[in-house]
Design a protein around this motif. Sequence first.
Motif, mmCIF file in Angstrom:
data_model
loop_
_atom_site.group_PDB
_atom_site.id
_atom_site.type_symbol
_atom_site.label_atom_id
_atom_site.label_comp_id
_atom_site.label_asym_id
_atom_site.label_seq_id
_atom_site.Cartn_x
_atom_site.Cartn_y
_atom_site.Cartn_z
ATOM 1 N N VAL A 13 -5.366 31.861 -16.318
ATOM 2 C CA VAL A 13 -5.452 31.146 -15.061
ATOM 3 C C VAL A 13 -6.103 32.011 -14.002
ATOM 4 N N GLY A 14 -6.917 31.363 -13.160
ATOM 5 C CA GLY A 14 -7.589 32.075 -12.098
ATOM 6 C C GLY A 14 -8.885 32.720 -12.543
ATOM 7 N N ASP A 15 -9.315 32.510 -13.760
ATOM 8 C CA ASP A 15 -10.536 33.111 -14.260
ATOM 9 C C ASP A 15 -11.619 32.058 -14.246
ATOM 10 N N SER A 16 -12.439 32.032 -13.199
ATOM 11 C CA SER A 16 -13.487 31.034 -13.085
ATOM 12 C C SER A 16 -14.831 31.706 -12.982
ATOM 13 N N PRO A 17 -15.919 30.959 -13.185
ATOM 14 C CA PRO A 17 -17.238 31.547 -13.028
ATOM 15 C C PRO A 17 -17.450 31.993 -11.592
ATOM 16 N N MET A 73 -8.559 23.272 -13.308
ATOM 17 C CA MET A 73 -9.781 22.591 -12.887
ATOM 18 C C MET A 73 -10.040 22.924 -11.428
ATOM 19 N N GLY A 74 -11.305 23.287 -11.126
ATOM 20 C CA GLY A 74 -11.647 23.713 -9.780
ATOM 21 C C GLY A 74 -12.334 22.632 -8.975
ATOM 22 N N HIS A 75 -12.191 22.733 -7.651
ATOM 23 C CA HIS A 75 -12.762 21.761 -6.729
ATOM 24 C C HIS A 75 -13.266 22.501 -5.488
ATOM 25 N N GLY A 76 -14.473 22.165 -5.063
ATOM 26 C CA GLY A 76 -15.032 22.788 -3.873
ATOM 27 C C GLY A 76 -16.006 23.887 -4.237
ATOM 28 N N ARG A 77 -16.005 24.942 -3.438
ATOM 29 C CA ARG A 77 -16.903 26.068 -3.680
ATOM 30 C C ARG A 77 -16.241 27.046 -4.646
ATOM 31 N N GLU A 78 -16.926 27.355 -5.739
ATOM 32 C CA GLU A 78 -16.343 28.244 -6.736
ATOM 33 C C GLU A 78 -16.110 29.620 -6.122
ATOM 34 N N PRO A 79 -14.854 30.100 -6.144
ATOM 35 C CA PRO A 79 -14.548 31.386 -5.500
ATOM 36 C C PRO A 79 -14.954 32.563 -6.369
ATOM 37 N N SER A 80 -15.233 33.674 -5.729
ATOM 38 C CA SER A 80 -15.481 34.927 -6.432
ATOM 39 C C SER A 80 -14.711 36.017 -5.708
ATOM 40 N N GLU A 89 -12.631 33.755 4.664
ATOM 41 C CA GLU A 89 -12.822 32.658 5.603
ATOM 42 C C GLU A 89 -13.966 31.735 5.178
ATOM 43 N N LYS A 90 -14.869 32.232 4.347
ATOM 44 C CA LYS A 90 -16.018 31.434 3.929
ATOM 45 C C LYS A 90 -15.698 30.538 2.741
ATOM 46 N N GLU A 91 -14.588 30.767 2.077
ATOM 47 C CA GLU A 91 -14.279 30.030 0.862
ATOM 48 C C GLU A 91 -13.526 28.744 1.171
ATOM 49 N N ARG A 92 -13.850 27.715 0.424
ATOM 50 C CA ARG A 92 -13.179 26.425 0.553
ATOM 51 C C ARG A 92 -13.047 25.835 -0.844
ATOM 52 N N PHE A 93 -11.854 25.964 -1.407
ATOM 53 C CA PHE A 93 -11.663 25.500 -2.777
ATOM 54 C C PHE A 93 -10.199 25.147 -3.008
ATOM 55 N N ALA A 94 -9.980 24.345 -4.048
ATOM 56 C CA ALA A 94 -8.635 24.040 -4.531
ATOM 57 C C ALA A 94 -8.690 23.992 -6.050
ATOM 58 N N VAL A 95 -7.743 24.648 -6.692
ATOM 59 C CA VAL A 95 -7.645 24.670 -8.148
ATOM 60 C C VAL A 95 -6.368 23.951 -8.559
#
Length: 226
Positions: A13-17, A73-80, A89-95
């Motif tokens: 969990v938490g491992d996204s591109p 499953m991710g939604h929004g801007r893929e975080p890194s 502050e630039k990130e906008r996502f929900a997993v």
Amino acid sequence: METTSRTAAQSTVGDSPAAGPQRTQPGPSAHRTVDAYTRASFPWYGLDGAFTGPRWLMRVSSAADGVVQHGSMGHGREPSIRSEAGALEKERFAVVITVAAVPVRRSGDGTGVLDATSVSSAAWLAGSGLLGHTWPAQLDHSLRDDWLDQQTETAFELADDLDGELWSTLSLPVDGEATVFHYRESEFGWVLAGSPGGGVHIGAYGRGMSAYGLGFSAVEDLSQYL
């Protein structure tokens, strides 16, 4: 706590591109990911149709016998994971994490017993997932691993105390039905977890998107996440 292994959870969990250019046609790795989702015996959940932004598949976790246990499953801007000031502050996502609701059971190889899953399982996976995408600006590279270990242990303890004062409750729709979720916020984002029935527990975490306006629904078509 009735939950999945902390070690296994951290590896999945938490491992996204990483965030990158606009995705093109899915390649072989994407199809392998889809195959992993289709092996699940339970429905997957994501944000409902009110969310119109990008969606993407993350990672599925399976037991030694190949039985799918949970996935994201991710939604929004893929975080890194980024260390520069202001990155959070630039990130906008929900997993959204779907966890199979299963009782205590024997392992696939017959050598042991696997714990039951519960809403605490979903809360733990969500908490550790959020941490996996977090790098406090005041930490350098050499200190982050220690920080992550400490915060992950704290997330595990919090997931084991969902009735504690650090959690509140939030009612959100799941397939149109109001469902009570345990909810908490931190400087790094928010985490929630609930049990809507239907053989699953749902966890979620995010940043930059308010949890109060979210709704969840079963995913009927995985292609919208490719």
